[in-house]
Design a protein around this motif. Structure first.
Motif, mmCIF file in Angstrom:
data_model
loop_
_atom_site.group_PDB
_atom_site.id
_atom_site.type_symbol
_atom_site.label_atom_id
_atom_site.label_comp_id
_atom_site.label_asym_id
_atom_site.label_seq_id
_atom_site.Cartn_x
_atom_site.Cartn_y
_atom_site.Cartn_z
ATOM 1 N N THR A 119 18.333 -16.857 19.848
ATOM 2 C CA THR A 119 17.258 -15.854 20.987
ATOM 3 C C THR A 119 15.658 -15.835 20.464
ATOM 4 O OG1 THR A 119 18.963 -15.040 21.946
ATOM 5 C CG2 THR A 119 16.713 -14.424 22.257
ATOM 6 N N ILE A 120 14.680 -16.048 20.325
ATOM 7 C CA ILE A 120 13.761 -16.031 20.483
ATOM 8 C C ILE A 120 12.445 -15.543 21.244
ATOM 9 C CG2 ILE A 120 10.667 -17.190 19.292
ATOM 10 C CD1 ILE A 120 13.098 -19.711 18.914
ATOM 11 N N ALA A 121 11.848 -14.700 20.256
ATOM 12 C CA ALA A 121 10.943 -13.725 21.493
ATOM 13 C C ALA A 121 9.444 -14.325 20.832
ATOM 14 C CB ALA A 121 10.705 -12.026 20.460
ATOM 15 N N ASN A 122 8.588 -13.937 21.779
ATOM 16 C CA ASN A 122 7.507 -14.629 21.339
ATOM 17 C C ASN A 122 6.151 -13.281 21.494
ATOM 18 O OD1 ASN A 122 7.594 -17.569 21.126
ATOM 19 N ND2 ASN A 122 7.799 -17.620 22.819
ATOM 20 N N LEU A 123 5.676 -12.469 20.725
ATOM 21 C CA LEU A 123 5.077 -11.681 20.354
ATOM 22 C C LEU A 123 3.399 -11.435 20.877
ATOM 23 C CD1 LEU A 123 7.457 -9.116 18.435
ATOM 24 C CD2 LEU A 123 7.313 -9.945 20.666
ATOM 25 N N PHE A 124 2.708 -11.601 21.238
ATOM 26 C CA PHE A 124 1.424 -12.044 21.849
ATOM 27 C C PHE A 124 0.793 -10.323 21.463
ATOM 28 C CE2 PHE A 124 0.536 -16.092 20.058
ATOM 29 C CZ PHE A 124 2.065 -17.003 20.278
ATOM 30 N N PHE A 125 0.174 -10.490 20.575
ATOM 31 C CA PHE A 125 -0.686 -8.787 20.764
ATOM 32 C C PHE A 125 -2.418 -9.223 20.568
ATOM 33 C CE2 PHE A 125 3.363 -7.293 18.750
ATOM 34 C CZ PHE A 125 3.035 -6.814 19.144
ATOM 35 N N SER A 149 1.869 -4.379 27.940
ATOM 36 C CA SER A 149 3.228 -4.307 27.171
ATOM 37 C C SER A 149 3.095 -1.841 27.017
ATOM 38 C CB SER A 149 3.849 -4.121 26.444
ATOM 39 O OG SER A 149 2.507 -3.540 25.084
ATOM 40 N N SER A 150 4.382 -1.709 26.940
ATOM 41 C CA SER A 150 4.462 -0.157 26.424
ATOM 42 C C SER A 150 3.274 0.040 24.953
ATOM 43 C CB SER A 150 5.946 0.884 25.923
ATOM 44 O OG SER A 150 5.974 0.500 27.394
ATOM 45 N N VAL A 151 3.076 -0.374 24.834
ATOM 46 C CA VAL A 151 2.004 -0.634 23.273
ATOM 47 C C VAL A 151 0.650 0.147 23.809
ATOM 48 C CG1 VAL A 151 -0.064 -2.010 21.441
ATOM 49 C CG2 VAL A 151 2.368 -3.027 22.151
ATOM 50 N N LYS A 152 0.241 -0.208 25.114
ATOM 51 C CA LYS A 152 -0.735 0.386 25.436
ATOM 52 C C LYS A 152 -0.571 1.686 26.343
ATOM 53 C CE LYS A 152 -3.916 -2.484 26.909
ATOM 54 N NZ LYS A 152 -4.717 -3.113 25.784
ATOM 55 N N LYS A 153 0.862 2.387 25.792
ATOM 56 C CA LYS A 153 1.545 3.667 26.257
ATOM 57 C C LYS A 153 1.019 4.518 24.733
ATOM 58 C CE LYS A 153 4.022 2.978 30.558
ATOM 59 N NZ LYS A 153 5.516 2.458 30.697
ATOM 60 N N THR A 205 4.398 2.501 18.694
ATOM 61 C CA THR A 205 4.245 1.817 17.473
ATOM 62 C C THR A 205 5.009 0.050 17.124
ATOM 63 O OG1 THR A 205 5.848 2.583 16.098
ATOM 64 C CG2 THR A 205 4.453 3.438 16.380
ATOM 65 N N LEU A 206 4.260 -0.619 16.403
ATOM 66 C CA LEU A 206 4.816 -1.730 16.493
ATOM 67 C C LEU A 206 6.323 -2.446 15.820
ATOM 68 C CD1 LEU A 206 3.957 -5.322 16.052
ATOM 69 C CD2 LEU A 206 3.110 -4.804 13.915
ATOM 70 N N ILE A 207 6.439 -1.125 14.616
ATOM 71 C CA ILE A 207 8.029 -1.568 14.158
ATOM 72 C C ILE A 207 8.680 -0.931 15.522
ATOM 73 C CG2 ILE A 207 9.629 -0.506 12.993
ATOM 74 C CD1 ILE A 207 7.857 0.120 11.064
ATOM 75 N N MET A 218 5.145 -13.980 15.820
ATOM 76 C CA MET A 218 4.192 -12.940 16.685
ATOM 77 C C MET A 218 2.669 -13.775 15.525
ATOM 78 S SD MET A 218 4.054 -8.978 15.198
ATOM 79 C CE MET A 218 3.648 -9.420 13.662
ATOM 80 N N ARG A 219 1.590 -12.934 17.042
ATOM 81 C CA ARG A 219 0.029 -12.893 17.204
ATOM 82 C C ARG A 219 -0.396 -11.743 16.972
ATOM 83 N NH1 ARG A 219 -4.183 -16.815 19.293
ATOM 84 N NH2 ARG A 219 -3.391 -18.783 17.992
ATOM 85 N N HIS A 220 -1.238 -11.531 16.599
ATOM 86 C CA HIS A 220 -1.100 -9.572 16.092
ATOM 87 C C HIS A 220 -3.103 -9.798 15.343
ATOM 88 C CE1 HIS A 220 -1.823 -5.411 15.236
ATOM 89 N NE2 HIS A 220 -0.733 -6.193 15.975
ATOM 90 N N GLY A 221 -3.855 -8.585 16.049
ATOM 91 C CA GLY A 221 -4.612 -8.808 15.215
ATOM 92 C C GLY A 221 -5.655 -8.042 14.064
ATOM 93 N N ASN A 222 -4.656 -7.683 13.381
ATOM 94 C CA ASN A 222 -4.406 -7.394 11.995
ATOM 95 C C ASN A 222 -3.499 -7.816 10.938
ATOM 96 O OD1 ASN A 222 -4.786 -4.396 13.721
ATOM 97 N ND2 ASN A 222 -3.404 -3.894 12.693
ATOM 98 N N VAL A 223 -4.958 -8.174 9.989
ATOM 99 C CA VAL A 223 -4.172 -9.194 8.844
ATOM 100 C C VAL A 223 -2.939 -8.815 7.827
ATOM 101 C CG1 VAL A 223 -4.922 -9.056 6.389
ATOM 102 C CG2 VAL A 223 -6.840 -9.651 8.029
ATOM 103 N N GLY A 224 -2.265 -9.018 7.714
ATOM 104 C CA GLY A 224 -0.768 -9.138 6.904
ATOM 105 C C GLY A 224 0.815 -8.667 7.982
#
Ligand code: NCD
Length: 309
Positions: free
Chosen positions: A48-54, A83-87, A90-92, A108-114
């Motif tokens: 199972t794979i989750a695609n998380l696009f922030f 998503s609930s990130v807007k609420k 945290t990422l973890i 995962m695609r995310h705006g933060n380096v690292g």
């Protein structure tokens, strides 16, 4: 060796030359698969794979999703703006809640380096970095090199110039690492304000004259001006940028030789590349997109082989 030396795909800088060979050989097989009438293999039926696009994405997200489905994995998708990130989660916490649903691999695609490295240290899943801020975009660099290899037979010894907004580009940094790992020569070309100061420490030369850069190279990889990452003005006007660094048929005709034209997309037609060049026979832009699915299938397949089932 037919296995990867890494447990996650966080960046090209963690790979060894053999990893790239293994990925490309596996991708050759999957490219043949996706050109069959039945474009699917049952290899990852139990994964199972989750695609998380922030961050926003068209090509990369669709390409990963298609690659996963062609391997018969179960796929769940998540976009940060719905998503609930807007609420305030945290990422973890977000990722651990998703993993509680028994997910094996996170793309995962995310705006933060690292962000990918951080996640790989805190959650129990394979992580594939689909772009972390202005840092790395390893699968894009792999599909770019794969496309050069397909067009020119090899990457070794080839001269590649990366043109445009290198400063804000994760595609540029991952490409530099990947190309050098395979023995290619890399230069960058663009306005000095859009070339990072550290570039020479990577063994990359800067050429600010577009004509000279094109005369030198076998392949030009053209980047989009990433306005969304700019808080100040880096050049006077888009018209001036196009005059100095835009690729058009006239400048290509003046070279007296053919070069290969690449672009990771999305294209801003008429800004960094003219429409006739983007759609010409010298352009391999759509081959890059096709190869993206095969290369991502290879990366996912190889990482999934490490999972104890
Ligand atoms: C790039 C990205 O998002 O880094 N696109 C892509 O993944 N194909 C480049 C860009 O946005 O210009």
């Amino acid at each position: 060796m037919s296995e990867l030396s890494v447990e996650h795909l966080l960046g090209i800088k963690y790979l060894k030359p053999n990893d790239i060979d293994v990925i490309f050989k596996t991708a050759d097989h999957f490219k043949e698969v996706i050109n069959r009438p039945i474009k699917k293999v049952p290899s990852l039926r139990d994964i199972t794979i989750a695609n998380l696009f922030f961050e926003n994405s068209t090509r990369t997200k669709l390409s990963f999703e298609l690659a996963e489905k062609r391997l018969s994995a179960d796929v769940i998708n998540f976009s940060a703006n719905q998503s609930s990130v807007k609420k305030g989660e945290t990422l973890i916490d977000t990722v651990n809640n998703i993993l509680a649903m028994k997910v094996d691999i996170v793309v995962m695609r995310h705006g933060n380096v690292g962000a990918g490295v951080f996640l790989s240290k805190h959650v129990n899943a394979k992580i594939i970095n689909a772009g972390d801020g202005t840092h790395e975009h390893p699968t894009q660099a792999l599909l770019d090199s794969y496309s050069i290899r397909e067009k020119l037979g090899t990457v070794k010894g080839k001269r590649i110039v990366i043109i445009g907004d290198v400063l804000h580009s994760r595609v540029a940094l991952s490409n530099i690492f990947a190309l050098q790992l395979q023995g290619a020569e890399v230069k960058v070309c663009g306005p000095t304000t859009l070339i990072p100061k550290y570039i020479s420490s990577l063994g990359v030369q800067v050429e600010t004259n577009l004509k000279k850069a094109l005369e030198w190279c076998d392949v030009a990889n053209v980047l989009r001006v990433q306005h969304e990452r700019m808080d100040i003005k880096y050049f006077p006007s888009t018209r001036e940028y196009t005059q100095l660094f835009g690729i058009n048929q006239e400048i290509l005709d003046s070279l007296g030789k053919k070069i290969v034209i690449m672009h990771p997309g999305p294209i801003n037609r008429g800004v960094e590349i003219s429409s006739d060049v983007a759609d010409s026979n010298d352009s391999i832009i759509l081959n890059q997109v096709e190869n993206g699915v095969a290369v991502r299938m290879a990366v996912i397949y190889l990482l999934a082989q490490q999972i104890k089932r």
